[in-house]
Design an enzyme around this catalytic site. Structure first.
Site, PDB file in Angstrom:
ATOM      1  N   MET A  48      11.014  27.656  11.502  1.00 35.31           N
ATOM      2  CA  MET A  48      10.286  27.663  12.768  1.00 35.31           C
ATOM      3  C   MET A  48       8.794  27.386  12.550  1.00 35.31           C
ATOM      4  O   MET A  48       8.188  27.888  11.609  1.00 35.31           O
ATOM      5  CB  MET A  48      10.453  29.045  13.389  1.00 35.31           C
ATOM      6  CG  MET A  48       9.627  29.333  14.604  1.00 35.31           C
ATOM      7  SD  MET A  48      10.125  30.930  15.308  1.00 35.31           S
ATOM      8  CE  MET A  48       9.882  32.023  13.934  1.00 35.31           C
ATOM      9  N   SER A 122      14.423  29.797   6.403  1.00 40.80           N
ATOM     10  CA  SER A 122      14.299  30.674   7.564  1.00 40.80           C
ATOM     11  C   SER A 122      15.372  30.313   8.596  1.00 40.80           C
ATOM     12  O   SER A 122      16.542  30.216   8.245  1.00 40.80           O
ATOM     13  CB  SER A 122      12.870  30.577   8.115  1.00 40.80           C
ATOM     14  OG  SER A 122      12.550  31.713   8.859  1.00 40.80           O
ATOM     15  N   GLN A 123      15.007  30.028   9.859  1.00 44.20           N
ATOM     16  CA  GLN A 123      16.059  29.759  10.852  1.00 44.20           C
ATOM     17  C   GLN A 123      16.905  28.544  10.487  1.00 44.20           C
ATOM     18  O   GLN A 123      18.073  28.458  10.864  1.00 44.20           O
ATOM     19  CB  GLN A 123      15.481  29.620  12.260  1.00 44.20           C
ATOM     20  CG  GLN A 123      14.622  28.386  12.488  1.00 44.20           C
ATOM     21  CD  GLN A 123      14.027  28.301  13.901  1.00 44.20           C
ATOM     22  OE1 GLN A 123      13.966  29.297  14.615  1.00 44.20           O
ATOM     23  NE2 GLN A 123      13.593  27.120  14.303  1.00 44.20           N
ATOM     24  N   ASP A 240       8.860  40.783   2.806  1.00 41.90           N
ATOM     25  CA  ASP A 240       8.870  39.949   4.007  1.00 41.90           C
ATOM     26  C   ASP A 240       8.276  40.697   5.199  1.00 41.90           C
ATOM     27  O   ASP A 240       8.759  41.764   5.575  1.00 41.90           O
ATOM     28  CB  ASP A 240      10.314  39.533   4.318  1.00 41.90           C
ATOM     29  CG  ASP A 240      10.371  38.287   5.183  1.00 41.90           C
ATOM     30  OD1 ASP A 240       9.628  38.212   6.173  1.00 41.90           O
ATOM     31  OD2 ASP A 240      11.173  37.390   4.866  1.00 41.90           O
ATOM     32  N   HIS A 296       7.571  36.251   3.295  1.00 38.57           N
ATOM     33  CA  HIS A 296       8.500  35.247   3.796  1.00 38.57           C
ATOM     34  C   HIS A 296       8.209  33.836   3.262  1.00 38.57           C
ATOM     35  O   HIS A 296       7.114  33.318   3.473  1.00 38.57           O
ATOM     36  CB  HIS A 296       8.430  35.245   5.328  1.00 38.57           C
ATOM     37  CG  HIS A 296       9.573  34.540   5.977  1.00 38.57           C
ATOM     38  ND1 HIS A 296      10.877  34.843   5.706  1.00 38.57           N
ATOM     39  CD2 HIS A 296       9.611  33.554   6.899  1.00 38.57           C
ATOM     40  CE1 HIS A 296      11.671  34.075   6.424  1.00 38.57           C
ATOM     41  NE2 HIS A 296      10.930  33.276   7.152  1.00 38.57           N
TER      42      HIS A 296
END
Ligand SMILES: *[C@@H]1O[C@H](CO)[C@@H](O)[C@H](O)[C@H]1NC(C)=O
Ligand SMILES: *[C@@H]1O[C@H](CO)[C@@H](O)[C@H](O)[C@H]1NC(C)=O
Length: 313
Positions: A48, A122-123, A240, A296
């Site tokens: 994202m 991530s996503q 994270d 992250h």
């Protein structure tokens, strides 16, 4: 003065963008040369706030992998016609549509017909898992999830402090409205918003995550296809501050009905009933759980080479 209405307004996405924009950061290191073109193509899906080609993020990752694995074909997915659309689509384009677009793009690439590895950031990681479950051709060999959210998120990522006014506003908006049609249809993050206090709504209305996680029944095709993977590697970032709860990076989550206690994948109903084939994969040694120090998507080239590179061959 009245408080700004975040939900449904143009303001919320901009704020999300500002707060959540988290490109991958790479620390410089030394290249190691390998030889021969007996390579497996690699497909990357960015996270994202990022896009296919950011020279400091996916662009750098692509370049690094090409240096480490000479001859490898690396496709960094662009969702849309250019990087601006690609970044925007990471917030606003229906995830199921994105997945089918990617499926047809991969199917049309003759160089992938023999199979490919996939790495999602991530996503992008849960989106690539959907590709594995829905589109077995061309075959995905190994799926590497780098800080992915396989049980979704419940909490506002990168919210600078619980007391922050803006954070609270956005959190409340997602809390109250994530499962409304309007929000589900228009906000990518709502499609993997997982509210353990509204489990019934989540199961019923989550257009993406509840579907790929077999919350509305078991789709045998998903079970079968996921198990076709050689390996499903999941990387969790130990410090994270972006993903909440961080357990989701290893497919764990909050126990249903409350928002404090978490459970591991192995403790979940999904695993115990083996609704997705994950227990079978675990037994077969196909699930790999890796941890990385740091926040992250922050890792060094050395860490990447030692931990992920072995799966790209
Ligand atoms: C290696 O093979 C891949 C996949 O067939 C191809 O795309 C790539 O161009 C090849 N690289 C070289 C240096 O020949
Ligand atoms: C199961 O998944 C396949 C692949 O995406 C899809 O074609 C099919 O419609 C799904 N079945 C059900 C009952 O949802």
């Amino acid at each position: 003065m009245s408080a700004p209405v975040l939900l449904g307004s143009r303001m919320r996405p901009v704020l999300l963008w500002f707060l959540l924009s988290v490109p991958v950061l790479l620390t410089a290191g030394s290249p190691v040369n390998r030889s021969a073109n007996g390579t497996v193509p690699l497909v990357l899906w960015h996270g994202m706030g990022d896009n296919c080609c950011n020279p400091f993020s996916m662009g750098a990752i692509k370049k690094m992998i090409e240096e480490e694995v000479p001859g490898i074909k690396v496709t960094s997915l662009m969702i849309g016609k250019n990087v601006i659309q690609d970044t925007g689509n990471g917030f606003f384009m229906d995830v199921n549509e994105q997945v089918s677009m990617v499926c047809s793009q991969l199917a049309q690439d003759p160089e992938l017909s023999g199979g490919y590895n996939a790495m999602g950031f991530s996503q992008g990681a849960q989106f690539l898992r959907a590709v594995a479950q829905r589109c077995p051709s061309p075959p995905m060999k190994t799926l590497i999830s780098v800080g992915g959210q396989h049980q979704g998120v419940y909490g506002l990522p990168k919210c600078p402090g619980e007391s922050s006014y803006i954070c609270d506003m956005i959190r409340r908006a997602l809390n109250n409205g994530a499962y409304n049609d309007l929000v589900q249809n228009n906000l990518v993050q709502a499609q993997y918003w997982h509210d353990p206090l509204k489990d019934d709504l989540y199961r019923k209305y989550s257009l993406f995550l509840a579907d790929i996680n077999q919350e509305r029944g078991v789709n045998e095709t998903y079970r079968k296809n996921l198990q076709l993977l050689d390996k499903f590697v999941m990387v969790k970032f130990l410090e994270d501050t972006v993903v909440d709860p961080v357990d989701t990076e290893w497919f764990g989550f909050l126990k249903t009905g409350q928002a404090k206690e978490t459970e591991t994948l192995q403790e979940s109903v999904l695993y115990q009933e083996d609704r997705l084939g994950l227990a079978a994969m675990d037994k077969a040694g196909k699930l790999v759980f890796l941890a990385s120090e740091g926040d992250h998507l922050q890792f060094t080239r050395e860490w990447f080479n030692a931990n992920l590179l072995p799966y790209l061959h």
